[in-house]
Design an enzyme around this catalytic site. Structure first.
Site, PDB file in Angstrom:
ATOM      1  N   ASP A   1      28.828  41.733  36.035  1.00 14.20           N
ATOM      2  CA  ASP A   1      29.987  40.838  36.029  1.00 14.20           C
ATOM      3  C   ASP A   1      29.533  39.399  35.798  1.00 14.20           C
ATOM      4  OD1 ASP A   1      32.696  40.932  36.101  1.00 14.20           O
ATOM      5  OD2 ASP A   1      32.894  40.711  38.278  1.00 14.20           O
TER       6      ASP A   1
ATOM      7  N   GLN B   1      35.239  44.526  42.820  1.00 14.13           N
ATOM      8  CA  GLN B   1      36.546  44.074  42.320  1.00 14.13           C
ATOM      9  C   GLN B   1      37.072  42.932  43.186  1.00 14.13           C
ATOM     10  OE1 GLN B   1      38.096  45.315  39.453  1.00 14.13           O
ATOM     11  NE2 GLN B   1      39.454  43.586  39.802  1.00 14.13           N
TER      12      GLN B   1
ATOM     13  N   LYS C   1      38.464  50.920  34.526  1.00 10.36           N
ATOM     14  CA  LYS C   1      37.016  50.805  34.303  1.00 10.36           C
ATOM     15  C   LYS C   1      36.358  52.177  34.436  1.00 10.36           C
ATOM     16  CE  LYS C   1      37.175  46.039  35.720  1.00 10.36           C
ATOM     17  NZ  LYS C   1      37.276  45.077  36.817  1.00 10.36           N
TER      18      LYS C   1
END
Ligand code: NAP
Length: 293
Positions: free
Chosen positions: A118, A95, A51
């Site tokens: 997200d 994450q 990322k």
């Protein structure tokens, strides 16, 4: 049989990102993404690294925050609060999975919904359920939907069966596919570990999505002749013939089902390529929204 590869579709998303980025930069805005990694899990480290690299490659501002697995809940919430207040940051991604002693739901709820690229904050999931396009949809499900759209696969009126009901993938994808937007209007069935006689249900699917986490679980008896199969699974299995002694496989037994399919995504090289692309697109959109563009 058509192989739906992720790379060319992800490239189309990146081209759109670059166009948008040029406009934003010309107006004095630089989108910024912060990725928070807790602990040393090698797979999570690899995802965070990709990322970060993709942000730099495209020209976004990237901030990588790495914390020890022993971090307390209060300390992690402080990190989120700082990022929420940081004007250089438009997107925050924590994450997953987090170490077991941490309360994942509380961490997600702490993220400013306007920076929740997200798409897992309750406000954004609520907007997804309400067909409100001002929210952020989770990246992997949006990536699956985009692959169907770009491959010219009609979803309206089709029976989509999704195996897996996680918020990250299955449940959110169900909301997207039953939504009234482009790539939606499907009749959706969601199956899970308590579903009885799974093959009899998956065989009804015009479009079958596997998001289970069990290597090569979906076999020929699960798939109707002429179905489209989207394999979300990413599983590392031992393979003594491979260079590192292991390789990636999906949740679908590709060789067993490929001849029955009208179209299928490979693993690797399928849905996995789309997740980061959609994350970049969401971050750029978050920046545009804040800039009022
Ligand atoms: P997850 O949270 O573990 O959810 C798995 C789902 O599969 C659950 O709903 C579970 O049912 C269901 N399931 C488990 N065993 C089953 C069985 N025997 N029959 C029917 N359903 C069963 O996993 P996830 O986060 O959704 O991820 C799913 C897969 O996608 C994994 O391989 C993961 O690595 C991959 N993934 C890929 C990407 C990408 O970028 N391509 C992104 C995210 C995830 P219950 O709810 O009843 O337990």
């Amino acid at each position: 049989m058509k192989l739906i590869e992720g790379a060319p579709i992800a490239e189309a998303v990146y081209r759109e990102c670059l166009e948008s980025l040029t406009e934003l930069k010309a107006a004095g805005h630089l989108p910024g993404l912060a990725v928070v990694l807790v602990g040393e899990d090698p797979a999570s480290k690899a995802y965070v690294g990709s990322k970060d690299r993709k942000c730099r490659e495209l020209g976004l501002f990237s901030m990588k925050i790495e914390k020890a697995a022993t971090i307390s809940q209060a300390e992690l919430l402080d990190v989120i609060d700082e990022l929420n207040a940081d004007d250089s940051i438009h997107g925050i991604l924590v994450q997953m999975p987090l170490p077991k002693h941490l309360d994942t739901d509380e961490v997600i709820r702490r993220i400013d919904p306007a920076k929740d690229v997200d798409g897992l904050h309750p406000l954004n999931l609520g907007k997804l359920a309400m067909d409100d396009p001002t929210g952020f949809a989770p990246c992997t499900p949006s990536g699956c939907q985009r692959m169907l759209i770009e491959s010219g696969i009609e979803t309206a009126g089709k029976h989509v069966v999704i195996v897996g009901r996680s918020l990250l993938v299955g449940k959110s994808l169900a909301l997207l596919m039953m939504g009234k937007g482009r790539g939606g209007n499907a009749t959706v069935t969601v199956a899970h570990s308590r579903t009885k006689d799974l093959p009899s249900i998956t065989r009804q699917a015009d479009i079958l999505v596997a998001a289970i986490g069990i290597p090569r679980f979906i076999g020929a008896d699960h798939v109707k002749e002429g179905a489209v199969v989207i394999d979300v699974g990413i599983n590392r299995i031992d393979d003594p013939t491979a260079k590192n002694g292991n390789r990636l496989v999906g949740d679908v037994d590709f060789e067993a089902v490929v001849d029955r399919c009208e179209a299928i995504t490979p693993v690797p090289g399928g849905v996995g390529k789309m997740t980061i692309a959609m994350l970049m697109a969401n971050t750029i959109r978050a920046c545009r929204l804040r800039a009022g563009m």
